[in-house]
Design an enzyme around this catalytic site. Sequence first.
Site, PDB file in Angstrom:
ATOM      1  CE  LYS A  15      -2.004  -1.156   3.931  1.00  0.00           C
ATOM      2  NZ  LYS A  15      -1.316  -2.409   4.292  1.00  0.00           N
ATOM      3  NE  ARG A  90      -4.879  -1.322   9.896  1.00  0.00           N
ATOM      4  CZ  ARG A  90      -3.781  -0.847   9.301  1.00  0.00           C
ATOM      5  NH1 ARG A  90      -3.767   0.323   8.748  1.00  0.00           N
ATOM      6  NH2 ARG A  90      -2.701  -1.590   9.256  1.00  0.00           N
ATOM      7  NE  ARG A 129       7.753  -2.149   6.323  1.00  0.00           N
ATOM      8  CZ  ARG A 129       6.429  -2.143   6.436  1.00  0.00           C
ATOM      9  NH1 ARG A 129       5.693  -1.655   5.461  1.00  0.00           N
ATOM     10  NH2 ARG A 129       5.864  -2.643   7.499  1.00  0.00           N
ATOM     11  NE  ARG A 163       5.821   0.011  10.217  1.00  0.00           N
ATOM     12  CZ  ARG A 163       4.731  -0.179   9.478  1.00  0.00           C
ATOM     13  NH1 ARG A 163       4.654   0.369   8.269  1.00  0.00           N
ATOM     14  NH2 ARG A 163       3.725  -0.890   9.916  1.00  0.00           N
ATOM     15  NE  ARG A 174       1.927  -4.690  11.138  1.00  0.00           N
ATOM     16  CZ  ARG A 174       3.100  -4.486  10.543  1.00  0.00           C
ATOM     17  NH1 ARG A 174       4.220  -4.826  11.160  1.00  0.00           N
ATOM     18  NH2 ARG A 174       3.146  -3.931   9.358  1.00  0.00           N
TER      19      ARG A 174
END
Length: 221
Positions: A15, A90, A129, A163, A174
């Site tokens: 996203k 969400r 990431r 993160r 998640r």
Amino acid sequence: MTLNIILLGPPGAGKGTQASRLEDEHGMVQLSTGDMLRAAVKAGTPIGVQAKAVMDAGELVSDEIVSGLIGERLDQLGGDVSVIFDGYPRTAAQADALDEILDVRGRKLDHVIELLVEEDALVDRITGRFSCATCGAGYHDRYKLPKVADTCDQCGGHDFKRRPDDNEETVRTRMAEYRAKTAPILPIYEARGIVTHVDGMADIDVVNDAIELILNSATAP
Ligand code: AP5
Ligand code: MG
């Protein structure tokens, strides 16, 4: 023509990557509730203090907080800017709130684009990431390295960060939150005929091309 689109997909679906391409190439504005909350945590605001533990656990921050952030940000932008909702809504309550938020500002939802990615690939993407600590440009250990080692393509910075919620255990929570609370909102938009599914397993450029096609269909005569 002003566009309002939602990029929907589980953690790591791409996203943020795709939203930032649309910002660069079309001057659209990415509204990422995750980025807004991380900024609040960093600044130590009351919202940030409240959100930090929830985010670190991989759970969802309250509907009131995130819908409040989205409304405020839209007001700052004004009416003639096209926006990409990234990571919002969400929950069913957030989907209802977004309808109201858009309605009172004379906006309407044009597209909901769902990025489809296999669960194993999501974990691989998220645990690899990292991003530039100076400008926020996103990278990946294997799929998107800076062109020059240790140097951000965008700003030339040399400082990178990861993160705190990008570890395998939190990622599984998640994903469970996504399956339980976010995936069930898709039928709301399917009933309106505005959902398109995109193969998020494809290369970043190929996913971007698929999204461009969808956006162009909105401007066709
Ligand atoms: P948020 O920041 O929204 O995180 P998320 O939804 O878990 O999604 P990610 O940002 O992890 O993934 P992404 O889809 O943006 O993927 P990306 O493009 O980076 O939310 C974080 C937390 O904040 C939540 O857990 C919650 O606590 C809270 N929160 C936020 N919004 C909320 C809301 N509305 N309500 C309640 N709480 C909320 O890509 C991932 C990696 O893969 C990158 O390294 C990238 O380079 C790579 N990649 C991308 N595309 C491809 C591709 N096609 N092929 C190969 N690699 C790719
Ligand atoms: Mg993101």
